[in-house]
Design a protein around this motif. Structure first.
Motif, mmCIF file in Angstrom:
data_model
loop_
_atom_site.group_PDB
_atom_site.id
_atom_site.type_symbol
_atom_site.label_atom_id
_atom_site.label_comp_id
_atom_site.label_asym_id
_atom_site.label_seq_id
_atom_site.Cartn_x
_atom_site.Cartn_y
_atom_site.Cartn_z
ATOM 1 N N TRP A 1 -58.740 30.316 54.714
ATOM 2 C CA TRP A 1 -58.424 30.330 53.283
ATOM 3 C C TRP A 1 -59.707 30.296 52.443
ATOM 4 C CZ3 TRP A 1 -53.692 31.740 52.548
ATOM 5 C CH2 TRP A 1 -52.671 31.314 53.394
ATOM 6 N N THR B 1 -50.292 30.353 57.907
ATOM 7 C CA THR B 1 -49.991 28.924 57.880
ATOM 8 C C THR B 1 -49.380 28.465 59.200
ATOM 9 O OG1 THR B 1 -49.643 28.996 55.486
ATOM 10 C CG2 THR B 1 -48.686 27.128 56.681
ATOM 11 N N ASP C 1 -49.281 35.031 54.162
ATOM 12 C CA ASP C 1 -49.695 33.633 54.042
ATOM 13 C C ASP C 1 -48.878 32.743 54.972
ATOM 14 O OD1 ASP C 1 -51.440 34.518 52.145
ATOM 15 O OD2 ASP C 1 -50.438 33.565 50.436
ATOM 16 N N SER D 1 -61.165 33.856 51.928
ATOM 17 C CA SER D 1 -60.221 34.964 51.714
ATOM 18 C C SER D 1 -60.775 36.002 50.748
ATOM 19 C CB SER D 1 -58.880 34.430 51.210
ATOM 20 O OG SER D 1 -59.038 33.776 49.961
#
Length: 301
Positions: free
Chosen positions: A260, A247, A243, A263
């Motif tokens: 996202w 990011t 993650d 996912s």
């Protein structure tokens, strides 16, 4: 001679144009860039399809108007409604049948294997806008159908697999993937999507409903291993992107932030049933080894 208009110049649009032209039909390809395959029956037209008047003029006389347009990924909620609205309006004005190239986002996270009967329950912005565009087209009175594809792979595909796995495997390097790579995932070959688009455009049974393009429910590792074997490359090394890594990527490119929402497609089993199109139109998924061999022949793109 039957004429068609295709909006878009991506891999599926190009493959569809060549299929139609190969059968003797005349094709007009419309995009901002004016790109398209070099074929005597393919006319490339540079225009902004948001302009319904100019698009109508370009599509006049077409039996089918294909929508294979793809605005920048992170802009879909803002850019798709006016663009798709203009394309739908051009289909209405010209009397053309309307064939949309769609995806699986509109369903939202499913339980079990997806069929075309699953409700359009998307909760994310990109999924909601795709579902909305289908409903608006269906309610318009224009003869419409949609081909919903899985993640694309094959020559020219713009996808996570082609961008992040293929070049690393061929170079013998570690591939960081924003996905779990040992669970089945729905993949659609570019050529199979094009074959599905052409097939539904020619059959009245297709209209008024959506169809899943032929899919192979295959783990990323299996595809990567097949690719490596075909290329004589080392056994692929894959690692799921964290993650934090995703990011950080999103800080420099808004594309990554958009992952996202979907996912659930990439980090758990995501399987799709394409039996309906296979049995109705005889369009079946190409063996992955053949698709990947074609990718290698195209320079691994």
């Amino acid at each position: 001679m039957t004429s068609h208009t295709i909006v878009g110049a991506g891999a599926t649009a190009r493959a569809t144009a060549l299929l139609l032209a190969g059968s003797g039909d005349r094709v007009r390809m419309v995009s901002r860039s004016g790109n398209g395959p070099d074929h005597p029956l393919v006319e490339r037209i540079a225009l902004d399809a948001n302009d319904a008047d100019r698009l109508t003029e370009a599509a006049e006389g077409s039996a089918t108007l294909f929508n294979a347009a793809m605005p920048p990924y992170h802009t879909w909620p803002e850019t798709i409604p006016p663009l798709f609205g203009a394309i739908l309006e051009a289909a209405r004005r010209t009397g053309a049948n309307y064939v949309m190239l769609g995806n699986l986002y509109g369903y939202g996270p499913p339980e079990g294997t997806l069929t075309e009967d699953h409700p359009l329950d998307a909760t994310g912005p990109k999924g909601r806008v795709r579902a909305r565009m289908w409903r608006e087209a269906l309610d318009s009175g224009v003869p419409v159908t949609e081909v919903r594809a899985g993640q694309f792979y094959g020559p020219g595909a713009y996808s996570i697999f082609n961008m992040m796995v293929v070049p690393k495997v061929l170079a013998g390097r570690l591939a960081l993937v924003p996905a779990e790579f040992d669970v089945p995932h729905a993949f659609t070959a570019i050529g199979d999507a094009a074959a599905a688009m052409a097939a539904v455009s020619r059959d009245e049974r297709a209209f008024g409903r959506a169809w899943h393009a032929p899919v192979g429910n295959v783990p990323v590792r299996e595809l990567a291993t097949t690719l490596a074997d075909l290329a004589g490359a080392p056994r692929p090394r894959l690692e799921t992107m964290s993650d934090r890594e995703l990011t950080l990527l999103a800080l420099s490119d808004p594309f990554w932030e958009e992952l996202w929402e979907t996912s659930y497609m990439s980090h758990r089993p995501f399987t799709v049933d394409s039996t309906r199109i296979e049995e109705t139109f005889g369009v079946k998924p190409t063996v992955p080894g053949q698709v990947l061999a074609e990718t290698l022949s195209d320079g691994g793109r």
